[in-house]
Design a protein around this motif. Sequence first.
Motif, PDB file in Angstrom:
ATOM      1  N   SER A 159      -4.685 -22.807 -11.102  1.00 39.67           N
ATOM      2  CA  SER A 159      -5.516 -22.901  -9.905  1.00 39.67           C
ATOM      3  C   SER A 159      -4.639 -22.969  -8.648  1.00 39.67           C
ATOM      4  N   LEU A 160      -3.488 -23.628  -8.756  1.00 42.72           N
ATOM      5  CA  LEU A 160      -2.569 -23.670  -7.607  1.00 42.72           C
ATOM      6  C   LEU A 160      -2.181 -22.252  -7.181  1.00 42.72           C
ATOM      7  N   MET A 161      -1.923 -21.408  -8.166  1.00 42.92           N
ATOM      8  CA  MET A 161      -1.457 -20.057  -7.859  1.00 42.92           C
ATOM      9  C   MET A 161      -2.568 -19.159  -7.293  1.00 42.92           C
ATOM     10  N   GLN A 162      -3.811 -19.605  -7.375  1.00 42.96           N
ATOM     11  CA  GLN A 162      -4.879 -18.835  -6.735  1.00 42.96           C
ATOM     12  C   GLN A 162      -4.756 -18.899  -5.212  1.00 42.96           C
ATOM     13  N   MET A 163      -4.174 -19.992  -4.724  1.00 42.30           N
ATOM     14  CA  MET A 163      -3.903 -20.080  -3.278  1.00 42.30           C
ATOM     15  C   MET A 163      -2.930 -18.979  -2.881  1.00 42.30           C
ATOM     16  N   ALA A 164      -1.922 -18.776  -3.724  1.00 44.46           N
ATOM     17  CA  ALA A 164      -0.921 -17.744  -3.451  1.00 44.46           C
ATOM     18  C   ALA A 164      -1.547 -16.354  -3.557  1.00 44.46           C
ATOM     19  N   LYS A 165      -2.331 -16.163  -4.627  1.00 46.58           N
ATOM     20  CA  LYS A 165      -2.926 -14.853  -4.874  1.00 46.58           C
ATOM     21  C   LYS A 165      -3.822 -14.396  -3.718  1.00 46.58           C
ATOM     22  N   THR A 166      -4.730 -15.282  -3.298  1.00 48.58           N
ATOM     23  CA  THR A 166      -5.659 -14.911  -2.228  1.00 48.58           C
ATOM     24  C   THR A 166      -4.901 -14.671  -0.921  1.00 48.58           C
ATOM     25  N   SER A 167      -3.858 -15.480  -0.681  1.00 49.59           N
ATOM     26  CA  SER A 167      -3.068 -15.292   0.549  1.00 49.59           C
ATOM     27  C   SER A 167      -2.307 -13.968   0.521  1.00 49.59           C
ATOM     28  N   ARG A 173       6.696  -8.962  -5.450  1.00 48.95           N
ATOM     29  CA  ARG A 173       6.354 -10.366  -5.179  1.00 48.95           C
ATOM     30  C   ARG A 173       4.833 -10.530  -5.165  1.00 48.95           C
ATOM     31  N   ILE A 174       4.159  -9.642  -4.443  1.00 49.74           N
ATOM     32  CA  ILE A 174       2.693  -9.728  -4.349  1.00 49.74           C
ATOM     33  C   ILE A 174       2.056  -9.531  -5.729  1.00 49.74           C
ATOM     34  N   ASN A 175       2.520  -8.503  -6.440  1.00 52.31           N
ATOM     35  CA  ASN A 175       1.911  -8.229  -7.752  1.00 52.31           C
ATOM     36  C   ASN A 175       2.112  -9.371  -8.733  1.00 52.31           C
ATOM     37  N   LYS A 176       3.268 -10.004  -8.648  1.00 51.10           N
ATOM     38  CA  LYS A 176       3.543 -11.113  -9.570  1.00 51.10           C
ATOM     39  C   LYS A 176       2.512 -12.232  -9.385  1.00 51.10           C
ATOM     40  N   PHE A 177       2.327 -12.669  -8.143  1.00 53.72           N
ATOM     41  CA  PHE A 177       1.382 -13.771  -7.919  1.00 53.72           C
ATOM     42  C   PHE A 177      -0.063 -13.336  -8.168  1.00 53.72           C
TER      43      PHE A 177
END
Lengths: 315, 280
Positions: free
Chosen positions: B174-182, A303-307
């Motif tokens: 850009s929306l998914m950067q919120m997810a990535k950083t979190s 899950r983490i790697n995907k995002f």
Amino acid sequence: MVLEFEKPIADLEQKLQEMKDLAQGKSIDLSADIQSLEEKIKALKKETFQNLTRWQRVQLSRHAERPYALDYIYEITQDFIEIHGDRSVKDDKAMIGGLGDIDGRSVMFIGQQKGRNTKQRQERNFGMANPEGYRKALRLMKMAEKFGKPIVTLIDTPGAFPGLEAEERGQGEAIARNLKEMFKLTVPVICIIIGEGASGGALGIAIGDKVFMLENTWYSVISPESCSSILWRSWDYKEQAAEALKLTANDMLSNKLIDGIIEEPLGGAHKDMKTMSKTLKETILKALAELDKMKPDKRIETRINKFCSMGVVNE
Amino acid sequence: MAWFKRTDKGIKTSTEEKKDAPDGLWFKTPQGNIIHTRELKNNSYVCPDDDYHVKIGSKEYFEILFDNNQFKELDANMTSGDPLNFTDSKPYPARIEATIKKTDLKDAVRSAVGKIDGQDIVIACMDFNFIGGSMGSVVGEKIARAIDHSLKNKIPFLMISKSGGARMMEAGFSLMQMAKTSAKLALLDDAKIPYISLLTDPTTGGVTASYAMLGDFNIAEPGALIGFAGPRVIRETIGKDLPKGFQSSEFVLEHGFLDFIIDRRQLKSRLSTLLRLLKN
């Protein structure tokens, strides 16, 4: 309610109904005409719905007759017990949740809920949750984790509510915390955009092992209207904004920002709720079967790697 | 009759004789206090007369925080792609190129590793000058990698936010950067490495709804605008004027979402103390 591009189809359907009524009353045989009209309608439907513009899909995602979260939940579960409140401030009616079973398997459902009429819409705040809604969602997710139940979220929101109290109670913090905590959940998480997926308000319950979009939905960082007003300084460029934002299920899948598209019945989810629910249920069960095979640690890592792989940069 | 009479017509000073008076030598605060820019710099860009915190960028924050302004910058050459072929009034790549030229920055965040009073720290700092400090793939990726550096070397992480929110031109990305950083901050959490989030004027939108509010310590400069929705949007939604001080650092502290407010002149020493208290 009939959308502009649905009108030619609706007109033909009305004609067909008239013809059928006519044939029933008298002893004239219209079956040949009826059949040809039916075929004509089918062809027109196919043509219309295969060539929808992005803006038309946005319109479909907001269709007044479109099924909402609770409609699907009651349709696909045998039993469902709704759970209320965030244990801190209040019960946010824009965010619903509860335990239900699909084919004998218990699942924690969470989703934004819109209303059907003026009174309901007000009560549901048009599907725009306050911080307590996101905190309620997190409470239910933690409960699901505690009892080892998978989580299914149904996303349908024009955004997190931009109000005075929402700011006082920390809208930003509530969403941020959900993002972080959802990455740590040990149970499978499946997220499905069933209508509108607007920005952080949608993402706040959309961190999942599998993220799906129904065919006629949108998911982006901003609505086409707001994008138009900011970038073009006018509300009139929403169609252009919808094109530029590449916000449909097809766009999001080809950019690898979601995991799959769930097909809608011809004419949209609202035309055949039973078929739509069946497809939704099958998708959930299939995804669960796949996720069940993974160990929790592996699921979290994936899950983490995907995002973390999302984004395009030059180096 | 005037006591002064001009005999010669026109200005007769030759070019060589003209005196050079550069622009921007003096700074005027919103309250009207005027201060020399050199004085301002020596004062951590805070006006001594009214404590106004001037909006500054990564260059100034690094200078204020890192010992002897010594640091190693991470991913210094990363620039933005154009995954959506986005065009509004001009194509996104042209906008990026023009902004790079104008600001001498590569994107809206810079990250670096160095020391605060001898203690190791990774700092990522946003630059509002770069398209409103908006968060696109570069911002998300650089922050993610800065956190990776913290994880790998077990060094505390400081994020200095200053942003209008997500970058529209990268929409879904850009929306998914919120997810990535979190996601990365969740890993930092598990590794028990301290994360301090400093919110500066302004911090709104998707930045507030992700990494800016996820600190073990959420701290802010005084008088900063901090919120999820922007004031204009809220005003339009509720159809009323907003109360005075709404969404200010002080307001956010009062409602329980900040640990403390810190004057920029004490920022370094306070951070240093905090890091020491966490370590010993």
